[in-house]
Design an enzyme around this catalytic site. Structure first.
Site, PDB file in Angstrom:
ATOM      1  N   HIS A   1      49.468 -27.388 -40.216  1.00 17.97           N
ATOM      2  CA  HIS A   1      48.943 -28.749 -40.355  1.00 17.97           C
ATOM      3  C   HIS A   1      49.903 -29.698 -39.672  1.00 17.97           C
ATOM      4  CE1 HIS A   1      45.868 -27.338 -42.996  1.00 17.97           C
ATOM      5  NE2 HIS A   1      46.796 -26.625 -43.615  1.00 17.97           N
TER       6      HIS A   1
ATOM      7  N   ASN B   1      44.652 -24.199 -37.662  1.00 20.50           N
ATOM      8  CA  ASN B   1      44.595 -25.488 -38.353  1.00 20.50           C
ATOM      9  C   ASN B   1      43.130 -25.682 -38.724  1.00 20.50           C
ATOM     10  OD1 ASN B   1      44.566 -28.091 -39.285  1.00 20.50           O
ATOM     11  ND2 ASN B   1      45.872 -28.916 -37.674  1.00 20.50           N
TER      12      ASN B   1
ATOM     13  N   GLU C   1      49.149 -20.677 -40.902  1.00 23.44           N
ATOM     14  CA  GLU C   1      48.389 -21.905 -41.167  1.00 23.44           C
ATOM     15  C   GLU C   1      49.258 -23.088 -40.746  1.00 23.44           C
ATOM     16  OE1 GLU C   1      47.468 -22.341 -45.322  1.00 23.44           O
ATOM     17  OE2 GLU C   1      46.676 -24.379 -45.058  1.00 23.44           O
TER      18      GLU C   1
ATOM     19  N   ARG D   1      42.704 -40.300 -32.829  1.00 17.97           N
ATOM     20  CA  ARG D   1      42.419 -40.265 -34.266  1.00 17.97           C
ATOM     21  C   ARG D   1      43.684 -40.590 -35.073  1.00 17.97           C
ATOM     22  NH1 ARG D   1      41.858 -34.682 -37.711  1.00 17.97           N
ATOM     23  NH2 ARG D   1      41.241 -35.679 -39.658  1.00 17.97           N
TER      24      ARG D   1
ATOM     25  N   TYR E   1      48.618 -38.519 -36.993  1.00 25.88           N
ATOM     26  CA  TYR E   1      48.515 -37.309 -36.175  1.00 25.88           C
ATOM     27  C   TYR E   1      49.235 -37.392 -34.823  1.00 25.88           C
ATOM     28  CZ  TYR E   1      45.077 -36.070 -39.705  1.00 25.88           C
ATOM     29  OH  TYR E   1      44.462 -35.786 -40.899  1.00 25.88           O
TER      30      TYR E   1
ATOM     31  N   ARG F   1      50.100 -36.508 -48.867  1.00 25.26           N
ATOM     32  CA  ARG F   1      48.912 -37.337 -48.640  1.00 25.26           C
ATOM     33  C   ARG F   1      48.001 -37.347 -49.875  1.00 25.26           C
ATOM     34  NH1 ARG F   1      46.344 -35.957 -43.094  1.00 25.26           N
ATOM     35  NH2 ARG F   1      45.317 -37.940 -43.572  1.00 25.26           N
TER      36      ARG F   1
ATOM     37  N   PRO G   1      37.641 -29.080 -37.435  1.00 23.98           N
ATOM     38  CA  PRO G   1      36.919 -30.327 -37.165  1.00 23.98           C
ATOM     39  C   PRO G   1      37.812 -31.547 -36.996  1.00 23.98           C
ATOM     40  CG  PRO G   1      36.665 -29.680 -39.462  1.00 23.98           C
ATOM     41  CD  PRO G   1      37.309 -28.519 -38.748  1.00 23.98           C
ATOM     42  N   ASN G   2      37.395 -32.363 -36.058  1.00 26.49           N
ATOM     43  CA  ASN G   2      38.034 -33.652 -35.729  1.00 26.49           C
ATOM     44  C   ASN G   2      39.329 -33.515 -34.935  1.00 26.49           C
ATOM     45  OD1 ASN G   2      36.169 -35.555 -37.093  1.00 26.49           O
ATOM     46  ND2 ASN G   2      36.780 -34.408 -38.906  1.00 26.49           N
TER      47      ASN G   2
ATOM     48  N   ALA H   1      39.908 -30.222 -42.211  1.00 26.44           N
ATOM     49  CA  ALA H   1      39.306 -30.502 -43.526  1.00 26.44           C
ATOM     50  C   ALA H   1      38.802 -29.239 -44.223  1.00 26.44           C
ATOM     51  CB  ALA H   1      38.171 -31.510 -43.367  1.00 26.44           C
TER      52      ALA H   1
END
Ligand code: DQA
Length: 143
Positions: free
Chosen positions: A99, A73, A97, A17, A22, A106, A9-10, A76
């Site tokens: 990111h 990825n 995985e 964004r 990012y 963070r 998502p996103n 969230a």
């Protein structure tokens, strides 16, 4: 070999964004980079993005059944989706995985990934280049 790059998502909002976190690469740019890198490495790379958890679970089932390596990825969902983790546990080929940001630098709620324990490896904080590194690792692993 086919490789699936799955974005949660996103991530369709990449480029606009929170660019300080990012970067300015759009999802379309990212997909193009992954396909080009895959081609150079001899992979047929397919990049997909969804904001719907059930759709992502379905894609993971598809990868599990086909024995396709996955670069994921989970965005969230990474931090809380047991459904995503259970789907990842069923994968039969490597799972990387990825990111874009360094989740460990963070907010505390981003420090834990429910996916990492069932992933083959994790790349975080190296920007969109992390996806390309994941593809290169898959290629090295094949040799
Ligand atoms: C992300 C990090 C997650 O915490 C966040 O929810 C995302 C993107 C990353 O690529 O850095 O959406 O997975």
């Amino acid at each position: 070999m086919n490789v699936l790059v799955l974005n949660g998502p996103n991530l369709n909002r990449l480029g606009t964004r929170e660019p300080l976190i990012y970067g300015s690469t759009t999802h379309a740019d990212l997909a193009e980079m992954c396909v080009a890198e895959g081609k150079a490495l001899g992979f047929a790379v397919e990049v997909r993005q969804t904001n719907h958890e059930g759709e992502m679970v379905g894609w993971l089932h598809e990868a599990a059944d086909a024995g396709t390596p996955v670069i994921l990825n989970g965005a969230a969902w990474t931090h809380y989706s047991i459904a995503l983790r259970d789907a990842c546990s069923q994968l039969t080929a490597p799972l990387v995985e990825v990111h874009i940001s360094n989740i460990h630098q963070r907010e505390e709620f981003r420090h834990h990934s429910v996916i990492s324990a069932v992933a083959t490896g994790v790349i975080a904080g190296l920007g969109v280049e992390g996806y390309l590194l994941a593809l290169r690792w898959l290629a090295l692993r094949q040799k």
